[in-house]
Scaffold this motif. Structure first.
Motif, PDB file in Angstrom:
ATOM      1  N   ARG A  59      59.095  29.219  35.629  1.00  0.00           N
ATOM      2  CA  ARG A  59      60.486  29.644  35.410  1.00  0.00           C
ATOM      3  C   ARG A  59      61.445  28.466  35.640  1.00  0.00           C
ATOM      4  NH1 ARG A  59      59.942  35.203  39.083  1.00  0.00           N
ATOM      5  NH2 ARG A  59      57.766  35.566  38.557  1.00  0.00           N
ATOM      6  N   SER A  68      62.042  26.760  39.934  1.00  0.00           N
ATOM      7  CA  SER A  68      62.582  27.989  40.520  1.00  0.00           C
ATOM      8  C   SER A  68      62.539  28.010  42.040  1.00  0.00           C
ATOM      9  CB  SER A  68      61.835  29.207  39.963  1.00  0.00           C
ATOM     10  OG  SER A  68      60.451  29.111  40.239  1.00  0.00           O
ATOM     11  N   GLU A 111      65.950  30.916  38.823  1.00  0.00           N
ATOM     12  CA  GLU A 111      64.816  31.002  37.901  1.00  0.00           C
ATOM     13  C   GLU A 111      65.231  31.347  36.480  1.00  0.00           C
ATOM     14  OE1 GLU A 111      62.892  35.316  37.971  1.00  0.00           O
ATOM     15  OE2 GLU A 111      62.940  34.478  40.010  1.00  0.00           O
ATOM     16  N   ASN A 112      64.463  30.789  35.531  1.00  0.00           N
ATOM     17  CA  ASN A 112      64.648  31.112  34.109  1.00  0.00           C
ATOM     18  C   ASN A 112      66.087  30.914  33.642  1.00  0.00           C
ATOM     19  OD1 ASN A 112      62.000  31.708  33.386  1.00  0.00           O
ATOM     20  ND2 ASN A 112      62.165  33.861  33.981  1.00  0.00           N
ATOM     21  N   PHE A 133      57.495  30.540  31.338  1.00  0.00           N
ATOM     22  CA  PHE A 133      58.607  31.472  31.500  1.00  0.00           C
ATOM     23  C   PHE A 133      58.326  32.754  30.738  1.00  0.00           C
ATOM     24  CE2 PHE A 133      59.818  28.478  28.099  1.00  0.00           C
ATOM     25  CZ  PHE A 133      59.991  29.340  27.037  1.00  0.00           C
ATOM     26  N   THR A 192      59.582  36.330  28.406  1.00  0.00           N
ATOM     27  CA  THR A 192      60.501  36.785  27.359  1.00  0.00           C
ATOM     28  C   THR A 192      60.547  38.314  27.260  1.00  0.00           C
ATOM     29  OG1 THR A 192      58.779  36.624  25.645  1.00  0.00           O
ATOM     30  CG2 THR A 192      60.232  34.707  25.944  1.00  0.00           C
ATOM     31  N   VAL A 236      65.116  34.895  27.919  1.00  0.00           N
ATOM     32  CA  VAL A 236      64.214  34.358  28.944  1.00  0.00           C
ATOM     33  C   VAL A 236      64.621  34.941  30.297  1.00  0.00           C
ATOM     34  CG1 VAL A 236      63.348  32.276  30.050  1.00  0.00           C
ATOM     35  CG2 VAL A 236      63.894  32.249  27.603  1.00  0.00           C
ATOM     36  N   HIS A 293      62.516  37.287  33.761  1.00  0.00           N
ATOM     37  CA  HIS A 293      61.215  37.770  34.219  1.00  0.00           C
ATOM     38  C   HIS A 293      61.092  39.292  34.217  1.00  0.00           C
ATOM     39  CE1 HIS A 293      58.120  38.993  37.172  1.00  0.00           C
ATOM     40  NE2 HIS A 293      57.463  37.959  36.683  1.00  0.00           N
ATOM     41  N   TYR A 310      66.183  27.375  24.840  1.00  0.00           N
ATOM     42  CA  TYR A 310      65.120  26.579  25.455  1.00  0.00           C
ATOM     43  C   TYR A 310      64.543  25.585  24.456  1.00  0.00           C
ATOM     44  CZ  TYR A 310      60.548  25.151  27.012  1.00  0.00           C
ATOM     45  OH  TYR A 310      59.460  24.373  27.329  1.00  0.00           O
TER      46      TYR A 310
END
Length: 241
Positions: free
Chosen positions: A8, A11, A16-17, A35, A37, A47, A49, A95
């Motif tokens: 991620r 993180s 994160e992400n 990561f 989706t 993106v 979690h 990304y």
């Protein structure tokens, strides 16, 4: 050489992400990213979690119930709220724009386990092909039916079975289904398990390896990559510090 994959992003020290987490992981010298989706109400690949935004943002509810423009209004800074300003939930396209032209492994986990997002595999694969990064991608999921769908849609893409069950003969299981990678918890790995997986020509990308002694043990076992919240620690082990 075992690859250093940012879980991620970076993180352990950043939200994160988020784009910030990805940028900081690049600065730390990662070999790639892992990561997650999901799909928004209007079909955007985002993106994040969890199925819900409660843990990682200042909002509540399911990702699937918001349009992307609505989701972008929430701060995805999670436990780091107030430390790094406002961080929004990024899209997969953002990304790919960030990492365009970079020699990176990208492990995309398809979150089709709790909520089945109809068409997510097709959308993700189409975007991978649009950016021409097929050789840099690994698609993974705890939902192995989702991975089998990916292999049918895009047999040229490398895929991985995520597993947290201490599977018996995971290499044989993975190979028999035409999948290239096995993605277990690092705690399930020992010399015999790694040898069995490698005997079938399967790559091991293991998660989530954060402590120095565990990172070193994974290096000693010869896994293909370690997925970590702390890519700086992995590089320190690589450099013998």
């Amino acid at each position: 050489m075992t690859l250093n994959i940012g879980h991620r992003g970076f993180s352990g020290l950043y939200p994160e992400n988020t784009m910030l987490s990805f940028q900081k992981a690049l600065e730390a010298g990662v070999d790639g990213f892992e990561f997650d989706t999901h799909l928004t109400k209007d079909g955007e690949i985002v993106v994040i979690h969890d199925e819900k935004i409660d843990r990682t943002t200042n909002g509540t509810g399911f990702v699937k119930d918001y349009t992307y423009e609505e989701l972008k209004q929430f701060d995805a800074s999670s436990v780091f709220a107030g430390q790094y300003g406002f961080n929004y939930i990024p899209t997969l396209r953002e990304y790919f724009e960030l990492t365009k032209g970079m020699d990176l492994m990208t492990n995309i986990e398809l979150k089709n386990s709790i909520i089945w997002y109809d068409g997510m595999e097709e959308k993700v694969i189409a975007m991978i092909r649009e950016y021409g990064v097929e050789e840099q991608i690994v698609l993974s999921s705890f939902n192995h039916y989702s991975i089998m769908k990916c292999k049918k849609l895009a047999p040229e893409l490398k895929c991985g079975f995520l597993d947290s069950s201490w599977l018996v003969n995971p290499g044989e299981y993975t190979k028999s289904r035409g999948v290239e990678c096995y993605h277990p918890s690092f705690r399930s790995l020992d010399e015999a398990t790694v040898a069995e997986v490698h005997s079938h020509g399967i790559e091991i990308n293991t998660w989530t390896v954060n402590e120095t002694e565990d990172i070193q043990r994974m290096f000693d076992l010869g896994v293909h990559s370690v997925i970590t919240n702390f890519p700086d620690r992995v590089n320190a082990v690589k450099q013998g510090r």
